[in-house]
Design a protein around this motif. Structure first.
Motif, PDB file in Angstrom:
ATOM      1  N   UNK A 126       1.050  -1.156   0.115  1.00 53.76           N
ATOM      2  CA  UNK A 126       0.343   0.077   0.428  1.00 53.76           C
ATOM      3  C   UNK A 126       0.443   1.590   0.442  1.00 53.76           C
ATOM      4  N   UNK A 127       2.158   1.079   0.614  1.00 54.33           N
ATOM      5  CA  UNK A 127       2.784   2.299   1.001  1.00 54.33           C
ATOM      6  C   UNK A 127       3.558   2.603  -0.660  1.00 54.33           C
ATOM      7  N   UNK A 128       3.818   1.979  -1.275  1.00 54.39           N
ATOM      8  CA  UNK A 128       4.595   1.682  -2.873  1.00 54.39           C
ATOM      9  C   UNK A 128       3.013   2.146  -3.789  1.00 54.39           C
ATOM     10  N   UNK A 129       1.972   1.516  -3.321  1.00 54.88           N
ATOM     11  CA  UNK A 129       0.598   2.833  -3.904  1.00 54.88           C
ATOM     12  C   UNK A 129       0.688   3.812  -3.727  1.00 54.88           C
ATOM     13  N   UNK A 130       1.008   4.410  -2.429  1.00 52.13           N
ATOM     14  CA  UNK A 130       0.695   5.599  -2.422  1.00 52.13           C
ATOM     15  C   UNK A 130       1.654   6.217  -2.836  1.00 52.13           C
ATOM     16  N   UNK A 131       2.470   5.959  -2.793  1.00 53.18           N
ATOM     17  CA  UNK A 131       3.575   6.869  -3.562  1.00 53.18           C
ATOM     18  C   UNK A 131       3.686   7.249  -5.324  1.00 53.18           C
ATOM     19  N   UNK A 132       2.617   5.895  -5.947  1.00 56.66           N
ATOM     20  CA  UNK A 132       2.494   6.159  -7.316  1.00 56.66           C
ATOM     21  C   UNK A 132       1.300   6.750  -7.343  1.00 56.66           C
ATOM     22  N   UNK A 133       0.406   6.326  -6.797  1.00 54.46           N
ATOM     23  CA  UNK A 133      -0.700   7.634  -7.292  1.00 54.46           C
ATOM     24  C   UNK A 133      -0.416   9.143  -6.979  1.00 54.46           C
ATOM     25  N   UNK A 242       7.018  15.210   0.241  1.00 47.53           N
ATOM     26  CA  UNK A 242       7.197  14.811   2.459  1.00 47.53           C
ATOM     27  C   UNK A 242       6.310  14.424   2.967  1.00 47.53           C
ATOM     28  N   UNK A 243       4.636  15.018   1.905  1.00 51.28           N
ATOM     29  CA  UNK A 243       3.581  14.995   3.354  1.00 51.28           C
ATOM     30  C   UNK A 243       3.257  13.209   3.178  1.00 51.28           C
ATOM     31  N   UNK A 244       3.557  12.936   2.016  1.00 47.66           N
ATOM     32  CA  UNK A 244       3.233  11.791   1.475  1.00 47.66           C
ATOM     33  C   UNK A 244       3.976  10.854   2.199  1.00 47.66           C
ATOM     34  N   UNK A 245       4.815  10.833   3.041  1.00 47.76           N
ATOM     35  CA  UNK A 245       6.478  10.691   3.291  1.00 47.76           C
ATOM     36  C   UNK A 245       6.264  10.433   5.167  1.00 47.76           C
ATOM     37  N   UNK A 246       6.044  11.053   5.131  1.00 46.68           N
ATOM     38  CA  UNK A 246       5.497  11.583   7.027  1.00 46.68           C
ATOM     39  C   UNK A 246       3.968  10.492   7.074  1.00 46.68           C
ATOM     40  N   UNK A 247       3.403  10.022   6.368  1.00 45.43           N
ATOM     41  CA  UNK A 247       2.631   9.776   7.087  1.00 45.43           C
ATOM     42  C   UNK A 247       3.334   7.473   6.681  1.00 45.43           C
ATOM     43  N   UNK A 250       8.752   5.326   9.273  1.00 44.74           N
ATOM     44  CA  UNK A 250      10.570   5.275   8.400  1.00 44.74           C
ATOM     45  C   UNK A 250      11.126   4.235   7.912  1.00 44.74           C
ATOM     46  N   UNK A 251      10.871   3.554   8.131  1.00 46.01           N
ATOM     47  CA  UNK A 251      11.651   2.257   7.241  1.00 46.01           C
ATOM     48  C   UNK A 251      11.174   2.280   5.998  1.00 46.01           C
ATOM     49  N   UNK A 252       9.775   2.416   5.619  1.00 46.31           N
ATOM     50  CA  UNK A 252       9.486   2.380   4.284  1.00 46.31           C
ATOM     51  C   UNK A 252       9.521   3.444   3.527  1.00 46.31           C
ATOM     52  N   UNK A 253      10.134   4.413   3.698  1.00 43.05           N
ATOM     53  CA  UNK A 253       9.946   5.238   3.067  1.00 43.05           C
ATOM     54  C   UNK A 253      10.917   5.322   2.116  1.00 43.05           C
ATOM     55  N   UNK A 254      11.869   4.040   1.763  1.00 43.79           N
ATOM     56  CA  UNK A 254      12.327   4.377   0.407  1.00 43.79           C
ATOM     57  C   UNK A 254      11.406   3.404  -0.344  1.00 43.79           C
TER      58      UNK A 254
END
Length: 324
Positions: A126-133, A242-247, A250-254
């Motif tokens: 889901x984290x990767x999907x968030x970045x893609x969206x 940046x706002x997305x990364x803060x959600x 930290x270990x999943x930010x990459x």
């Protein structure tokens, strides 16, 4: 507002015998509306709870820019968003009178689902999907052309300078110490200098401008949808990233960055700027809430920690991307 007044507005959209449920009054008054035919809508009265929260997004021209954008975006199959509803006159905005003033109101289709939760973003997929969206939203914006975007809120270097000025006003309100205000000023000035030096032309465009867990809906089938485009307008893409990364943890930010950029290696320069925009997002919340006395105690308590734990290390050249 009384239900009778709200129903008068809804009559302009041929939404009759409606069930109206108040949601909240913050930047706007918002209501969930269920029409007699079972269709569900979001009614917004664009009246902020505090006069100091009013901005370009509340003006007729500014609101029109948001609604026209959403109307275009709602036609894109790969990004699910609320669609503006036009009234009987074919207009996107209905002007009303309330408490002796004239206010803009608008109606959007309702999105079924729930707010994104902190537990949701512990899922790497889901984290990767968030970045893609977010990347898909920026791609749409890169192709979107519309007059009047200069009437929308803009979050660039000039806005960052304005943030400094508002934070300085916190001294007179006894919200912040002079040393913390100096640290905030130095932090924002450093971000501005790095933006000016880098010439990040490719990172400038249109942005959502207010991404948070509460502004993302997850549908029953696990799709993600952005809502509340009140701060949509020109800005640096770093703001949304940046706002997305803060959600996310930290270990999943990459993984989040891979979803957004499409590759594993973001680069040190981008990370440094993203760190700065993380701090800008936090400081921006303080600015937005400056007139809201109910959060002043929280601000007094949290500002020293923000300065000591994040701004000062950032100014010293330490990496904080994986700790903010």
């Amino acid at each position: 507002m009384r239900n009778e007044q709200l129903q008068e507005i809804l009559n302009e959209y041929d939404i009759r015998e409606a069930e109206i449920a108040f949601i909240r009054h913050n930047e706007n008054r918002t209501y969930k509306v269920k029409g007699h035919d079972g269709s569900t809508y979001l009614l917004r009265i664009h009246q902020p709870v505090k006069d100091g929260m009013a901005g370009q997004q509340h003006t007729y021209e500014g609101l029109m820019g948001e609604l026209q954008m959403l109307e275009h975006l709602s036609t894109r199959n790969h990004l699910l968003v609320q669609r503006p509803v036009r009234n009987r006159e074919g207009e996107l905005i209905t002007i009303i009178e309330h408490e002796g003033k004239r206010w803009n109101s608008s109606v959007l289709t309702w999105l079924e689902g729930r707010d994104l939760h902190k537990d949701d973003v512990s899922d790497p997929g889901l984290v990767e999907k968030l970045g893609a969206r977010i990347a898909e939203l920026h791609k749409f914006y890169s192709l979107y052309k519309q007059e009047g975007l200069d009437k929308r809120p803009s979050q660039g270097i000039a806005y960052n300078q304005y943030v400094i000025e508002v934070i300085q006003q916190g001294l007179a309100k006894d919200l912040f110490t002079s040393s913390d205000v100096s640290i905030i000023e130095e932090t924002i000035s450093l971000v501005n200098a790095r933006l000016a030096d880098s010439g990040n032309v490719e990172a400038w465009g249109l942005i959502h401008g207010d991404l948070s867990l509460g502004n993302i809906i997850m549908t029953s089938d696990g799709e993600l949808s952005f809502i509340d485009f009140g701060f949509f307008g020109p800005g640096y893409h770093y703001t949304d990233v940046a706002m997305g990364a803060m959600m996310v943890p930290s270990e999943l930010r990459d993984i989040f960055l891979k979803g957004y950029y499409g590759h594993d290696h973001t680069g040190e320069d981008k990370l440094v700027l993203l760190e700065g925009f993380m701090l800008l997002a936090i400081i921006g919340y303080y600015v937005f809430q400056m007139e809201n006395e109910s959060v002043h105690a929280w601000m007094r308590e949290r500002m020293p920690k923000l300065c000591a734990d994040y701004c000062t290390p950032y100014l010293s050249g330490e990496r904080i991307f994986y700790s903010v």
